[in-house]
Design an enzyme around this catalytic site. Structure first.
Site: not given
Ligand code: LMR
Length: 394
Positions: A129, A210, A245
């Site tokens: 992420w 996570d 979510k």
């Molecule tokens: C995402 O990856 O789109 C979500 O976790 C929202 C975010 O805060 O980035």
């Protein structure tokens, strides 16, 4: 002084939502940020959440501060979702603090580790992420990457992952995605979780799981199987929960950090330090989101209504995943059948940065630069336009 401040680049995920909102094209499609959308393209408030909110409004008597770590009922409900029946046995060795969303939980984890083990490096999957490295850098920690995704097989390269973890220094922290890996949708199998667990123990590494998508892969219980298998092997772990979510509580910022420790005394010491991190960041947590989650998870009727709603969201996402694969084939974009094996909200399409940029500039289709598509944003109304656009850029 402020004249010297340089502009920061837009956020690679939330910045896309702002760009989408500003786009006047009526045919625009937003598959960027990880928000669930229903068949009509809306992000509804869950019926179980509405019912819980009505009860809270009817019965609340004050707006006093919550305890620094949140309420005990919320902490127990969080752990029960994570650990299932094992919660009772694990509880005495755990420290849980409520956090403003999964990001808040990760930041508390980062601050805690930086305060206690300032030399620790945080190992992140490649890819991960986009916000992960930034959160830990902001907490003053060094980050590094371990091999994870193999673009030739579209799955996890477990041998390369283990080899990378074996090169980490004792005392480092390893971030694992609990399920529905963001952005690839490629998860560890149960055996791979166990292998990773043994490597962490052998090398004295601390796992941080996570866990932001519980229920969006195979089911609420099924998605926790990897975490639960890990906890049978490792004596210590940090777990960041997010309810953005699976409860659709994006704007309420509701999550938690749970630390599993080896002893009752250690749990108490860790909790006291987590509370210092909370107090110096945001003092004490906001109440509304956690009250909703507690109300739902402690009431049998609301809980089963919520479980059905999670199953419905999961079912729709899986349906859209299959539709996407079929429509990509039908519109001549090629064979993307591997997308059907990915799990969770996202599809790692394999589209290049140039193709992603062209999708946006020429077709008003917004996806993340890594090629990540939010499958939950696909509807019967936009899937043809999306697949024709992808066919045009590949
Ligand atoms: C995402 O990856 O789109 C979500 O976790 C929202 C975010 O805060 O980035």
């Amino acid at each position: 002084m402020l004249d010297t401040v340089q502009a920061a680049p837009p956020d690679p995920i939330l910045g896309l939502s702002a760009a989408y909102d500003a786009d006047p094209n009526p045919a625009k499609i937003n598959l960027g940020v990880g928000e669930y959308r229903d068949a009509q393209g809306s992000t509804p408030v869950l019926a179980s959440v509405h019912a819980a909110e009505a009860r809270i409004v009817a019965t609340s008597t004050n707006k006093r501060y919550l305890p620094i770590d949140g309420t005990a009922e919320y902490g127990q409900a969080v752990r029960r979702l994570l650990f299932g029946e094992a919660e009772t046995a694990l509880r005495p060795r755990c420290a849980t603090v409520q956090a403003p969303g999964g990001t808040g939980a990760l930041r508390i984890a980062g601050d805690f580790v930086h305060a206690q083990f300032p030399g620790a490096t945080v190992w992140l999957s490649e890819p991960t992420w986009a916000n992960h490295p930034k959160i830990f850098a902001a907490a003053g920690l060094t980050t590094a990457s371990y091999a994870y995704y193999d673009s030739s097989t579209h799955g996890v390269d477990i041998e390369a992952m283990i080899a990378a973890l074996e090169r980490a220094a004792a005392g480092d922290m390893v971030l694992l995605h609990g399920c529905c890996h963001n952005p690839t949708g490629a998860d560890l199998s149960l055996e791979q979780w166990q292998r990773v667990g043994h490597t962490l123990v052998d090398k004295d590494l601390l796992p941080l799981v996570d866990f932001a998508y519980q229920g969006f892969g195979s089911g609420l219980e099924e998605d926790a199987a990897g975490l639960r298998a890990l906890l049978e092997i490792v004596p210590e772990a940090l777990i960041a929960s997010s309810f953005s979510k699976n409860f659709g509580l994006y704007q309420e910022r509701v999550g938690a950090l749970t630390v599993v420790t080896p002893t009752v005394t250690t749990a108490a010491n860790v909790l006291s330090q987590l509370k210092v991190c909370v107090r110096t960041n945001f003092s004490n947590p906001p109440a509304h989101g956690s009250a909703i989650v507690t109300e739902i998870l402690t009431d049998a009727t609301l809980q089963s209504q919520w479980q059905e709603e999670v199953a419905e969201m999961r079912g729709r996402i899986n349906g859209m995943r299959t539709l996407l694969v079929d429509k990509l084939q039908e519109h001549g974009a090629g064979d993307f059948s591997y997308i059907a094996d990915q799990r969770g909200m996202f599809s790692f399409s394999g589209l290049t940065q140039q193709q992603v940029a062209k999708l946006r500039s020429e077709h008003a289709v917004y996806i993340v630069g890594s090629g990540r598509i939010n499958v939950a944003g696909i509807t019967a109304a936009n899937v043809d336009g999306l697949c024709l656009a992808i066919a045009a850029v590949v």
